[in-house]
Write a protein that holds these residues in place. Structure first.
Motif, PDB file in Angstrom:
ATOM      1  N   GLY A 261       1.052  -1.946  -6.920  1.00  0.00           N
ATOM      2  CA  GLY A 261       0.551  -2.363  -5.614  1.00  0.00           C
ATOM      3  C   GLY A 261      -0.612  -1.499  -5.196  1.00  0.00           C
ATOM      4  O   GLY A 261      -0.760  -0.363  -5.653  1.00  0.00           O
ATOM      5  N   ILE A 262      -1.457  -2.047  -4.341  1.00  0.00           N
ATOM      6  CA  ILE A 262      -2.595  -1.309  -3.793  1.00  0.00           C
ATOM      7  C   ILE A 262      -2.554  -1.464  -2.282  1.00  0.00           C
ATOM      8  O   ILE A 262      -2.481  -2.585  -1.763  1.00  0.00           O
ATOM      9  CB  ILE A 262      -3.937  -1.828  -4.348  1.00  0.00           C
ATOM     10  CG1 ILE A 262      -3.996  -1.627  -5.865  1.00  0.00           C
ATOM     11  CG2 ILE A 262      -5.111  -1.114  -3.680  1.00  0.00           C
ATOM     12  CD1 ILE A 262      -5.237  -2.207  -6.518  1.00  0.00           C
ATOM     13  N   GLY A 280     -11.780 -10.910  -5.557  1.00  0.00           N
ATOM     14  CA  GLY A 280     -10.420 -11.380  -5.748  1.00  0.00           C
ATOM     15  C   GLY A 280      -9.415 -10.243  -5.717  1.00  0.00           C
ATOM     16  O   GLY A 280      -9.759  -9.069  -5.551  1.00  0.00           O
ATOM     17  N   PHE A 281      -8.136 -10.619  -5.864  1.00  0.00           N
ATOM     18  CA  PHE A 281      -7.066  -9.625  -5.934  1.00  0.00           C
ATOM     19  C   PHE A 281      -6.085 -10.095  -6.997  1.00  0.00           C
ATOM     20  O   PHE A 281      -5.680 -11.262  -7.004  1.00  0.00           O
ATOM     21  CB  PHE A 281      -6.362  -9.462  -4.582  1.00  0.00           C
ATOM     22  CG  PHE A 281      -5.441  -8.269  -4.536  1.00  0.00           C
ATOM     23  CD1 PHE A 281      -5.936  -7.023  -4.186  1.00  0.00           C
ATOM     24  CD2 PHE A 281      -4.098  -8.385  -4.865  1.00  0.00           C
ATOM     25  CE1 PHE A 281      -5.107  -5.907  -4.149  1.00  0.00           C
ATOM     26  CE2 PHE A 281      -3.259  -7.280  -4.842  1.00  0.00           C
ATOM     27  CZ  PHE A 281      -3.759  -6.036  -4.482  1.00  0.00           C
ATOM     28  N   PRO A 282      -5.691  -9.212  -7.909  1.00  0.00           N
ATOM     29  CA  PRO A 282      -4.869  -9.646  -9.050  1.00  0.00           C
ATOM     30  C   PRO A 282      -3.480 -10.137  -8.635  1.00  0.00           C
ATOM     31  O   PRO A 282      -2.873  -9.603  -7.699  1.00  0.00           O
ATOM     32  CB  PRO A 282      -4.778  -8.380  -9.913  1.00  0.00           C
ATOM     33  CG  PRO A 282      -5.134  -7.249  -9.016  1.00  0.00           C
ATOM     34  CD  PRO A 282      -6.055  -7.784  -7.985  1.00  0.00           C
ATOM     35  N   THR A 283      -3.004 -11.121  -9.352  1.00  0.00           N
ATOM     36  CA  THR A 283      -1.690 -11.696  -9.045  1.00  0.00           C
ATOM     37  C   THR A 283      -0.543 -10.842  -9.563  1.00  0.00           C
ATOM     38  O   THR A 283       0.607 -11.075  -9.194  1.00  0.00           O
ATOM     39  CB  THR A 283      -1.579 -13.104  -9.660  1.00  0.00           C
ATOM     40  OG1 THR A 283      -1.812 -13.015 -11.077  1.00  0.00           O
ATOM     41  CG2 THR A 283      -2.598 -14.044  -9.038  1.00  0.00           C
ATOM     42  N   ALA A 286       0.964  -6.210  -5.839  1.00  0.00           N
ATOM     43  CA  ALA A 286       1.213  -6.517  -4.435  1.00  0.00           C
ATOM     44  C   ALA A 286       0.108  -5.886  -3.593  1.00  0.00           C
ATOM     45  O   ALA A 286      -0.310  -4.757  -3.849  1.00  0.00           O
ATOM     46  CB  ALA A 286       2.571  -5.988  -3.998  1.00  0.00           C
ATOM     47  N   LEU A 287      -0.361  -6.633  -2.613  1.00  0.00           N
ATOM     48  CA  LEU A 287      -1.347  -6.117  -1.662  1.00  0.00           C
ATOM     49  C   LEU A 287      -0.590  -5.567  -0.456  1.00  0.00           C
ATOM     50  O   LEU A 287       0.015  -6.322   0.311  1.00  0.00           O
ATOM     51  CB  LEU A 287      -2.304  -7.223  -1.226  1.00  0.00           C
ATOM     52  CG  LEU A 287      -3.267  -6.874  -0.078  1.00  0.00           C
ATOM     53  CD1 LEU A 287      -4.178  -5.713  -0.466  1.00  0.00           C
ATOM     54  CD2 LEU A 287      -4.086  -8.097   0.334  1.00  0.00           C
ATOM     55  N   PHE A 288      -0.606  -4.257  -0.305  1.00  0.00           N
ATOM     56  CA  PHE A 288       0.010  -3.622   0.861  1.00  0.00           C
ATOM     57  C   PHE A 288      -1.051  -3.623   1.966  1.00  0.00           C
ATOM     58  O   PHE A 288      -1.945  -2.777   1.990  1.00  0.00           O
ATOM     59  CB  PHE A 288       0.476  -2.211   0.511  1.00  0.00           C
ATOM     60  CG  PHE A 288       1.752  -2.187  -0.295  1.00  0.00           C
ATOM     61  CD1 PHE A 288       2.946  -1.755   0.260  1.00  0.00           C
ATOM     62  CD2 PHE A 288       1.764  -2.639  -1.612  1.00  0.00           C
ATOM     63  CE1 PHE A 288       4.125  -1.749  -0.480  1.00  0.00           C
ATOM     64  CE2 PHE A 288       2.927  -2.642  -2.363  1.00  0.00           C
ATOM     65  CZ  PHE A 288       4.121  -2.199  -1.789  1.00  0.00           C
ATOM     66  N   ALA A 289      -0.943  -4.613   2.830  1.00  0.00           N
ATOM     67  CA  ALA A 289      -1.999  -4.927   3.787  1.00  0.00           C
ATOM     68  C   ALA A 289      -1.799  -4.146   5.083  1.00  0.00           C
ATOM     69  O   ALA A 289      -0.873  -4.425   5.859  1.00  0.00           O
ATOM     70  CB  ALA A 289      -2.023  -6.427   4.076  1.00  0.00           C
TER      71      ALA A 289
END
Length: 759
Positions: A261-262, A280-283, A286-289
């Motif tokens: 995750g990022i 883009g963002f890799p599938t 996880a995007l820690f938004a």
């Protein structure tokens, strides 16, 4: 939809950790009792997150003093001078943060600096050629066991990352960051192995230094560290967490690395949205938004966040997160029963932000109650009633360029001031405050609770002022201060006297160690409704034939150390504050106060993390705001300012442009490295480098102070040097303060004698 936070406030709902730690330092608690109190605080914080519906709970964000110092100790980065004290591990840890003195055995504390663009101070780790980095992080592992025993199963271990550690640390005696790459890699691999053995699923590695400008050399350092750390097979999911800005320089590299995750900040790092849109963002991650503001106290506008989240590609896996640790906001609005409801309903402290995350998650997932959450939030933002002051707004609009310029030039002013003030070589002074002893705090508390009258309160403070004026005369100081006994805090006090601010009862935020501040909240247009400091300054001035400084907090610091409104531009708010303080400065001058200090310790604090944004987004209005405060005084009135605990070397031109006559800096704790920067820059303002560290309980000897002063006058012209401690004395005891000042005066008297003999 999963929720988490980066970190939680650790001082406790009612500052329990502060009081327990201070009692331990005073030997009123033993170590077992302190550890038990810490356990109770951690347990309460974990349970609060669980009850609010947070899915992934951080463990390792607690600290007795500072997380950066924790990680240094977990990695065996402890200088021999602290180990040689022969103390327990806990006391050895505190000696690094506070210094140590026992008879002839004395050790200075490590340097302390501001944590990025916040008012939180971290302890600067020190690497030497003898440093042997290795993981011995029993602290973190024990805390994980504590959490498990308390029924916290969904754990995210938290640890500062190696890149940020190297970027913020100090390297001495020829050591350099690349010397420690191999050992750091092995240490972080050992951390992962220990977490895997404990069955921990997630590790959050904090790398906020990625929001600075990242050079090619920096990129190579980051790659060397993480390409090796992540090459080791592990079941632990590693989350790279950033905050305080965007990652424009490294984003494409980050999304290629095998992080699970990022974490990205979408509050201060608005450009992160564009980075995702562009690249883009890799599938497989996880995007820690970071969509809930971890640094300000206003409610989250759900509709805005939802619109932004809906722009993300549908295949992106999102974890809702705070933009930073909640360390930077108070504990809960529930403890504020004196705030007007028109204000209170718009506030969200740490506990409320937990619930905001849960509500946002419910809305995104379409769970039961989500429509109610959204409707209530929309109603709230349709009914904001910020007070308006038309007179203030017109005054701001009427400002012209010459309102920001003081005449004549500094060189001419200094000559006039030397004749007017008639001060000796190396004038001595203090930064402003003297110790706020128990009776001072009791007097304020009794007045606040209506147990004593205004007359009794004022008489007490006048007696204190008279006493400290006499004491300063006895010590032999050249320029005196009134002691600031009437002030609860250097920002809160001014906020209470200005229109446009509101105040909390329990809105405490950790500043460093056990020190907490209670920032005011800017709610409306700011104005000066009456004189603020004049009475105390005039009273003190009448008690002595020596010069007495008037003492103000500057407009940028008042703004930066408050929770600002978000509906108007920062420049407008700071300009309003500056105009209010300008009136105060002119009033002091009218009452024959010939030296006026306008403190700006937080000038650098809100500086954008990227240099390209410094002038266009901050210094272009921060520096003029300070000049506006003092530009109307006579040439013979001497303007001082004070700054501390930040990296000032790279904004020295902006500091010189403040056009003050004298600037005092924190310097001793950082071993006077700032002096060389002042010389290299050809700094023009007179300077008072702090010759001893007031944030440590140790009393420096005359010889130690004399040696530091000699370092200064070897490099800076004698006529440009003032002598002072590095900060106000409010948090120290009188015994420590008076002893330190006696040694400071003795040191400068010896140096003056040497200068006289040489001439």
């Amino acid at each position: 939809m999963t929720t988490t936070i980066i970190g939680f406030p650790r001082i406790g709902e009612k500052r329990e950790l502060k009081f327990a730690t201070e009692h331990y330092w005073k030997k009123q608690l033993n170590q077992d009792e302190l550890l038990q109190k810490a356990h109770e605080i951690k347990l309460a914080h974990w349970q609060a997150q669980q009850e609010a519906g947070i899915d992934l709970i951080p463990v390792g964000d607690f600290s007795f003093f500072d997380n950066f110092l924790d990680v240094a100790n977990d990695l065996n980065i402890v200088s021999d001078r602290y180990r040689q004290l022969g103390l327990s591990k806990l006391d050895e840890y505190f000696s690094q943060a506070r210094g140590y003195q026992d008879g002839d055995q004395t050790v200075k504390a490590l340097p302390m600096k501001k944590w990025f663009n916040t008012n939180y101070h971290y302890i600067v780790s020190e690497f030497t050629p003898e440093t042997h980095v290795q993981f011995n992080g029993q602290r973190l592992l024990d805390e994980i066991r504590e959490a498990r025993a308390a029924g916290i199963n969904s754990i995210k271990a938290v640890f500062i990352g190696p890149y940020t550690l190297l970027k913020l640390a100090r390297f001495v005696d020829g050591a350099k960051p690349t010397d420690f790459i191999t050992d750091l890699v092995q240490a972080y691999q050992a951390l992962l192995a220990n977490l895997q053995e404990l069955g921990v699923d997630y590790l959050q590695v904090d790398e906020p230094a990625l929001t600075f400008d990242v050079s090619q050399q920096d990129q190579e350092l980051f790659d060397q560290l993480y390409d090796q750390i992540l090459a080791q097979p592990t079941t632990v999911k590693v989350i790279l967490q950033t905050y305080f800005g965007d990652v424009r320089d490294v984003y494409q590299d980050l999304i290629q690395k095998p992080f699970a995750g990022i974490g990205l900040d979408f509050v201060e790092g608005q450009e992160n949205w564009q980075l995702i849109e562009q690249y883009g963002f890799p599938t497989d991650k996880a995007l820690f938004a970071g969509v809930v503001n971890g640094k300000n106290v206003w409610r989250n506008h759900y509709q805005t966040i939802l619109q932004q989240l809906h722009q993300l590609p549908a295949e992106v896996s999102v974890v809702l997160n705070t933009s930073s640790s909640l360390l930077h906001v108070p504990y809960t609005v529930a403890n504020e029963n004196q705030l007007d409801q028109d204000v209170a309903q718009h506030l969200a402290f740490a506990i409320e932000k937990l619930h905001e995350l849960s509500e946002l998650a419910a809305i995104v997932a379409g769970r039961e109650g989500s429509e109610k959450y959204l409707a209530e939030n929309q109603r709230l933002f349709a009914d904001v009633k910020h007070p308006v002051n038309v007179v203030v707004q017109k005054r701001v609009e009427a400002l012209r360029d010459d309102d920001y310029t003081r005449l004549p030039d500094r060189k001419t002013r200094i000559a006039l001031q030397n004749e007017e003030l008639d001060l000796p070589l190396f004038p001595t002074t203090t930064i402003g405050s003297f110790p706020q002893t128990a009776d001072v705090r009791a007097n304020r508390r009794q007045f606040k609770h209506h147990e004593i009258s205004q007359e009794e309160y004022d008489q007490f403070n006048e007696d204190k002022i008279a006493r400290i004026i006499r004491k300063q005369e006895e010590l032999g100081l050249d320029v005196l201060v009134h002691g600031e006994y009437e002030r609860n805090d250097m920002v809160e006090y001014f906020g209470e006297k200005l229109g446009g601010f509101v105040f909390t009862q329990n809105g405490w935020v950790q500043s460093y160690g056990s020190r907490a501040v209670k920032p005011p909240i800017i709610w409306g247009d700011v104005s000066r409704t009456a004189p603020i400091t004049v009475a105390a300054s005039v009273y003190a001035n009448g008690l002595t034939d020596k010069l007495v400084k008037g003492m103000l907090t500057g407009p940028v610091t008042i703004f930066n150390w408050s929770f600002p409104r978000e509906d108007i531009e920062r420049k407008e708010v700071v300009t309003q504050i500056a105009l209010a303080l300008r009136d105060e400065v002119l009033d002091l001058e009218k009452h024959e106060i010939k030296i006026i200090q306008i403190d700006e310790p937080a000038l650098r604090e809100n500086l954008p993390l990227r240099k390209s944004d410094w002038f266009s987004q901050y210094l272009d209005w921060a520096v003029p705001a300070f000049r506006l405060v003092h530009s109307g005084v006579a040439p013979t009135t001497q303007i001082h300012t004070h700054m501390c605990y930040s990296e000032f070397s790279d904004i020295l031109q902006a500091i010189d442009d403040l056009d003050a006559d004298v600037i005092s800096f924190e310097a001793s704790r950082a071993d006077f490295t700032l002096i060389d920067d002042l010389v290299d820059h050809q700094f023009q303002t007179q300077v008072g480098p702090g010759v001893y560290d007031i944030h440590s309980p140790r009393v420096p000897s005359q010889n130690e102070i004399q040696g530091l002063i000699e370092q200064v006058i070897e490099k800076i012209p004698a006529e440009n040097v003032w002598i002072n401690p590095d900060c106000g004395l409010k948090t120290r005891s009188e015994e420590e303060s008076f002893a330190s000042l006696e040694n400071m005066i003795a040191a400068i008297q010896a140096i003056r004698e040497d200068v006289d003999e040489a001439s």
